[in-house]
Design an enzyme around this catalytic site. Structure first.
Site, mmCIF file in Angstrom:
data_model
loop_
_atom_site.group_PDB
_atom_site.id
_atom_site.type_symbol
_atom_site.label_atom_id
_atom_site.label_comp_id
_atom_site.label_asym_id
_atom_site.label_seq_id
_atom_site.Cartn_x
_atom_site.Cartn_y
_atom_site.Cartn_z
ATOM 1 C CB SER A 102 -0.967 -0.041 1.187
ATOM 2 O OG SER A 102 -1.928 0.966 1.110
ATOM 3 C CG ASP A 243 -2.717 3.981 -1.573
ATOM 4 O OD1 ASP A 243 -3.410 3.799 -2.599
ATOM 5 O OD2 ASP A 243 -2.785 3.248 -0.579
ATOM 6 C CG ASP A 245 -2.937 -0.520 -2.466
ATOM 7 O OD1 ASP A 245 -2.876 0.641 -2.018
ATOM 8 O OD2 ASP A 245 -3.617 -1.417 -1.941
ATOM 9 C CG ASP A 247 -6.273 0.712 -0.968
ATOM 10 O OD1 ASP A 247 -5.417 1.613 -0.874
ATOM 11 O OD2 ASP A 247 -6.349 -0.243 -0.168
#
Length: 449
Positions: A102, A243, A245, A247
């Site tokens: 993340s 960010d 990833d 999400d």
């Protein structure tokens, strides 16, 4: 019972250190495969990843684990976490895995698991998979003729772009809007600019040159300073920062002011209430959301239900209650009408929808409420240390809570994704500074002892 491998958002840690080793990835693939292979016929898993160098190693180990127990594997390559969740459901897979840490630096990595409905696994499922990981996995191996097959899916990014575009009203376009989008050199570096451009925007992409080492490095939702400068430089209408990833999202108005997840939640809650799309007079967030958001919502007759930190817990409460909007101050915005998990790009499009409907500038809309003074500090602790179990730290927290009284809030929690303890206080400015300093000092003393 505590978990050994899983934290608040899957398995995460420094690459080649426990629990993020190739061996554990292999065992996770075998164990999760056994958990989901419960009846005859073919079984499948989809795997996506962000842009970290270690993603190749982890992916190879997972593929070996899954195929060894008879699961077919569909490999997407770099793709945002919400895309993996959506594609798990779309391809009728038993399981989805996203390889990412993340918002963490490149040297960390992790594995997020999704069930066939595209939702993150609950604690019970994670505990059962852990038990399988620590047991003998030989009994679950497939016969040579029943081994799984691995296949790369070349059009996964294009499929996701179409899904994202379908969340935006067909009668509305982003024409005449200039947008700066910061993809954090992460999983969204291709799909985010493409989706916005195809909807008609003039797109200025930054953070779109991943090299395996620069994910989240002075860019993305956790470091929006560059986005702010670029928005002003190019006279853009809005800045969007994802960010690593994809999400979570934070925004930047045309004046360069950063807008966090709490403000986004406030804007969407009010707009959805006005147009009849807020299913219940309530939204869900966490203990970390600002008191100002709660007060703003109360003024509109909307309740704020708080959960422990983690978008998974927000999603679980939303499923239990039927609430259709939730999220976190960090920028996870959960909208189950559009996606089974937080999706930064779809959330940004919902904000752009409000801007289009209103005809106003971002700066006029995106300061929805005045935040209560809040101070958040991360106290780094050695891995394995648990200072919150110390009587000295408990006493410091209790004393701080007495000093805060009913006019403020204090939240002290160990991160489930990093070796830090987060100390957050809301209230009068001088008081929260003193309270956070005292609690931080107690934690540091115990952690270093």
């Amino acid at each position: 019972m505590g978990k050994k491998y899983f934290g608040t958002d899957g398995v995460r840690g420094q690459t080649n250190s426990f629990p993020m080793t190739a061996e554990n990835a292999l065992r996770l693939g075998m164990a999760a495969g056994r958990y989901f292979v419960r009846h005859t016929g073919r079984h499948s898993v989809v795997i996506g990843k962000d842009t970290r160098l270690s993603g190749y190693m982890i992916e190879s180990a997972l593929v070996a684990g899954f195929t060894s127990v008879g699961m077919d594997v569909f490999q997407f390559g770099p793709l945002p976490t919400p895309a993996v969740a959506l594609m798990t459901r779309s391809l009728r897979a038993d399981l989805g895995v996203m390889i990412t840490a993340s918002h963490n630096p490149y040297h960390d990595n992790g594995m997020k698991l999704f069930g066939p409905d595209g939702r993150k696994l609950d604690d019970k499922a994670e505990l059962e998979i852990e038990a399988l990981m620590d047991g003998s996995l030989v009994d679950g191996l497939a016969a040579p003729s029943d081994l799984g097959r691995a296949k790369r899916v070349d059009d996964a990014q294009a499929r996701y772009v179409e899904i994202v575009k379908s969340s935006f009203p067909r009668a509305q376009r982003l024409s005449n809007l200039r947008l700066v989008v910061d993809c954090a050199n992460g999983a969204g570096y291709k799909v985010a600019p493409a989706a916005l451009w195809e909807l008609g925007a003039d797109v200025i992409p930054i953070g779109v040159e991943p090299n395996g080492f620069n994910v989240n490095e002075e860019c993305g939702s956790t470091a929006p300073a560059r986005l702010s400068k670029e928005v002003i430089k190019y006279r853009a209408d809005l800045g969007i920062a994802l960010d690593g990833d994809g999400d979570r999202v934070v925004l930047c108005d045309e004046k360069g002011r950063v807008i966090d997840g709490d403000q986004i939640l406030g804007l969407l809650a009010g707009h959805w209430q006005d147009i009849g799309e807020l299913r219940h007079p309530a939204i869900v967030s966490t203990v970390m959301s600002n008191l100002g958001l709660e007060q703003y919502l109360a003024g509109r007759g909307i309740a704020l239900e708080r959960t422990r930190v983690g978008d998974r817990y927000v999603s679980e409460r939303m499923r239990e209650t039927g609430i259709n909007l939730g999220g976190e101050a960090s920028g996870h915005i959960v909208m189950p009408d559009y996606s089974p998990t937080g999706d930064g790009l779809i959330a940004a499009l919902q904000v752009l929808r409000v801007l289009g409907d209103s005809g106003k500038r971002a700066s006029e809309l995106l300061k929805v409420f005045k935040p209560a003074p809040q101070l958040l500090e991360n106290v780094r602790v050695p891995r394995g240390r648990k200072p919150l179990e110390s009587e000295a730290v408990k006493a410091a927290i209790a004393e701080a809570e007495v000093r805060m009284g009913v006019a403020g809030r204090l939240v002290v929690r160990a991160s489930g994704t990093e070796p830090v303890v987060r100390v957050m206080a809301e209230g009068e400015q001088k008081l929260i500074r003193s309270v956070v300093d005292d609690v931080r000092g107690a934690i540091e003393t115990v952690a270093q002892g």
